[in-house]
Design a protein around this motif. Sequence first.
Motif, PDB file in Angstrom:
ATOM      1  N   MET A 143       5.399  19.329   7.778  1.00 61.44           N
ATOM      2  CA  MET A 143       4.462  18.419   8.429  1.00 61.44           C
ATOM      3  C   MET A 143       4.186  17.225   7.517  1.00 61.44           C
ATOM      4  N   PRO A 144       4.366  15.979   7.997  1.00 62.59           N
ATOM      5  CA  PRO A 144       4.102  14.816   7.158  1.00 62.59           C
ATOM      6  C   PRO A 144       2.601  14.621   6.961  1.00 62.59           C
ATOM      7  N   ARG A 145       2.263  13.717   6.083  1.00 60.97           N
ATOM      8  CA  ARG A 145       0.866  13.358   5.914  1.00 60.97           C
ATOM      9  C   ARG A 145       0.331  12.799   7.226  1.00 60.97           C
ATOM     10  N   GLN A 146      -0.830  13.289   7.639  1.00 60.71           N
ATOM     11  CA  GLN A 146      -1.426  12.803   8.876  1.00 60.71           C
ATOM     12  C   GLN A 146      -2.000  11.402   8.698  1.00 60.71           C
ATOM     13  N   ARG A 147      -2.310  11.042   7.479  1.00 59.09           N
ATOM     14  CA  ARG A 147      -2.901   9.742   7.198  1.00 59.09           C
ATOM     15  C   ARG A 147      -1.856   8.805   6.618  1.00 59.09           C
ATOM     16  N   GLY A 148      -1.959   7.542   6.964  1.00 61.80           N
ATOM     17  CA  GLY A 148      -1.010   6.568   6.466  1.00 61.80           C
ATOM     18  C   GLY A 148      -1.218   6.285   4.980  1.00 61.80           C
ATOM     19  N   GLU A 149      -0.147   5.920   4.318  1.00 58.30           N
ATOM     20  CA  GLU A 149      -0.171   5.546   2.909  1.00 58.30           C
ATOM     21  C   GLU A 149      -0.472   4.057   2.811  1.00 58.30           C
ATOM     22  N   LEU A 150      -1.536   3.676   2.094  1.00 48.72           N
ATOM     23  CA  LEU A 150      -1.924   2.279   1.961  1.00 48.72           C
ATOM     24  C   LEU A 150      -1.133   1.636   0.829  1.00 48.72           C
ATOM     25  N   LEU A 151      -0.395   0.576   1.161  1.00 46.53           N
ATOM     26  CA  LEU A 151       0.452  -0.124   0.206  1.00 46.53           C
ATOM     27  C   LEU A 151       0.166  -1.616   0.282  1.00 46.53           C
ATOM     28  N   SER A 152       0.648  -2.364  -0.711  1.00 47.16           N
ATOM     29  CA  SER A 152       0.426  -3.808  -0.732  1.00 47.16           C
ATOM     30  C   SER A 152       1.742  -4.539  -0.972  1.00 47.16           C
ATOM     31  N   ARG A 153       1.739  -5.832  -0.649  1.00 49.57           N
ATOM     32  CA  ARG A 153       2.897  -6.681  -0.871  1.00 49.57           C
ATOM     33  C   ARG A 153       2.392  -8.113  -1.059  1.00 49.57           C
ATOM     34  N   HIS A 154       3.256  -8.968  -1.541  1.00 43.19           N
ATOM     35  CA  HIS A 154       2.911 -10.379  -1.739  1.00 43.19           C
ATOM     36  C   HIS A 154       3.792 -11.230  -0.832  1.00 43.19           C
ATOM     37  N   GLU A 155       3.159 -12.076  -0.036  1.00 46.03           N
ATOM     38  CA  GLU A 155       3.883 -12.986   0.845  1.00 46.03           C
ATOM     39  C   GLU A 155       3.223 -14.356   0.799  1.00 46.03           C
ATOM     40  N   ASP A 156       4.026 -15.382   0.479  1.00 48.46           N
ATOM     41  CA  ASP A 156       3.547 -16.766   0.487  1.00 48.46           C
ATOM     42  C   ASP A 156       2.272 -16.932  -0.336  1.00 48.46           C
ATOM     43  N   GLY A 157       2.250 -16.285  -1.493  1.00 50.25           N
ATOM     44  CA  GLY A 157       1.125 -16.442  -2.397  1.00 50.25           C
ATOM     45  C   GLY A 157      -0.094 -15.599  -2.063  1.00 50.25           C
ATOM     46  N   ALA A 158      -0.016 -14.763  -1.040  1.00 50.40           N
ATOM     47  CA  ALA A 158      -1.151 -13.926  -0.641  1.00 50.40           C
ATOM     48  C   ALA A 158      -0.810 -12.460  -0.818  1.00 50.40           C
ATOM     49  N   THR A 159      -1.826 -11.663  -1.125  1.00 50.93           N
ATOM     50  CA  THR A 159      -1.667 -10.217  -1.179  1.00 50.93           C
ATOM     51  C   THR A 159      -2.084  -9.627   0.165  1.00 50.93           C
ATOM     52  N   LEU A 160      -1.170  -8.924   0.793  1.00 53.18           N
ATOM     53  CA  LEU A 160      -1.410  -8.311   2.093  1.00 53.18           C
ATOM     54  C   LEU A 160      -1.161  -6.813   1.986  1.00 53.18           C
ATOM     55  N   HIS A 161      -1.697  -6.066   2.929  1.00 54.91           N
ATOM     56  CA  HIS A 161      -1.588  -4.610   2.881  1.00 54.91           C
ATOM     57  C   HIS A 161      -0.948  -4.055   4.147  1.00 54.91           C
ATOM     58  N   HIS A 162      -0.428  -2.860   4.023  1.00 57.60           N
ATOM     59  CA  HIS A 162       0.133  -2.179   5.183  1.00 57.60           C
ATOM     60  C   HIS A 162      -0.003  -0.675   5.003  1.00 57.60           C
ATOM     61  N   LEU A 163      -0.009   0.020   6.146  1.00 62.56           N
ATOM     62  CA  LEU A 163      -0.062   1.480   6.168  1.00 62.56           C
ATOM     63  C   LEU A 163       1.297   2.008   6.604  1.00 62.56           C
ATOM     64  N   VAL A 164       1.750   3.074   5.953  1.00 66.73           N
ATOM     65  CA  VAL A 164       3.050   3.666   6.272  1.00 66.73           C
ATOM     66  C   VAL A 164       2.888   5.163   6.507  1.00 66.73           C
ATOM     67  N   TRP A 165       3.466   5.626   7.598  1.00 64.83           N
ATOM     68  CA  TRP A 165       3.586   7.066   7.873  1.00 64.83           C
ATOM     69  C   TRP A 165       5.063   7.414   7.757  1.00 64.83           C
ATOM     70  N   ARG A 166       5.417   8.246   6.806  1.00 62.81           N
ATOM     71  CA  ARG A 166       6.801   8.658   6.615  1.00 62.81           C
ATOM     72  C   ARG A 166       6.980   9.995   7.339  1.00 62.81           C
ATOM     73  N   LEU A 167       7.300   9.919   8.603  1.00 64.73           N
ATOM     74  CA  LEU A 167       7.386  11.117   9.434  1.00 64.73           C
ATOM     75  C   LEU A 167       8.611  11.946   9.103  1.00 64.73           C
ATOM     76  N   GLY A 168       9.740  11.282   8.891  1.00 62.73           N
ATOM     77  CA  GLY A 168      10.991  11.992   8.692  1.00 62.73           C
ATOM     78  C   GLY A 168      11.623  12.359  10.021  1.00 62.73           C
ATOM     79  N   PRO A 169      12.751  13.058   9.997  1.00 64.75           N
ATOM     80  CA  PRO A 169      13.432  13.424  11.246  1.00 64.75           C
ATOM     81  C   PRO A 169      12.645  14.480  12.015  1.00 64.75           C
ATOM     82  N   GLY A 170      12.924  14.561  13.316  1.00 63.33           N
ATOM     83  CA  GLY A 170      12.306  15.587  14.142  1.00 63.33           C
ATOM     84  C   GLY A 170      10.977  15.180  14.747  1.00 63.33           C
TER      85      GLY A 170
END
Length: 232
Positions: free
Chosen positions: A1-28
């Motif tokens: 069973m994958p994590r039910q909650r998304g993983e909070l990550l960050s990235r840099h785009e055009d001089g700004a720091t932005l965030h995103h959530l990722v759910w790594r479900l996997g196959p099935g």
Amino acid sequence: MPRQRGELLSRHEDGATLHHLVWRLGPGWRVCSSAVLGGGLGPRDWILNAQVPGGYPRLDPDRHLAQIAAAEALTGPGAGLMTAADVTAHTVADDGGATATVTSGLGVRGWAAGPAAGTDGPLPAGTVNIVVVLPVALSDAALVNAVATATEAKVQALVDAGLDCSGTPTDAVCVAAPAPESGPGEPFAGPRSRWGARLARAVHRAVLESALRHARDAPAPDRPRTDERNLV
């Protein structure tokens, strides 16, 4: 069973720091969603909910989401959503194994069947994105029903928060569930079914928390005046 909650990550785009959530479900896993990338119903290995700047200028959001996914080493089919809302302020609620994660910007909101209206200039952050992860397999019909149930619970929460709206023009929903190992899976996900009821309560709590925060933090012009509240 994958994590039910998304993983909070960050990235840099055009001089700004932005965030995103990722759910790594996997196959099935299967996802039913209105996502701009990988929307529809079918096998999905991951879900991505990415923050973008207000007044988003790009005309290729699906390609942009695919680039973010590739940078996070997400492979295989996936579903990608985006929002101008602050992803770090996401809310999460669980009910009996049904987990709902919500990001919301309610600056632009209204009723789904409202009159057409134009806008002048950039709009404040909008979009209510809902990602639900369930631990049980659902049939195709139940997955579609789950999206409807989540939407109903969202509207109930917005009204309970005192907001005169059903959402924003760009809301999106993703429901993820394991693929059935045998048989079609749970046949129902309406609000009076076992898993639909749990999903609805989880979505309601997560949206309500987010909406109440908006109502509390909104500047004075965004709050209804006393005479407006008393109109019938």
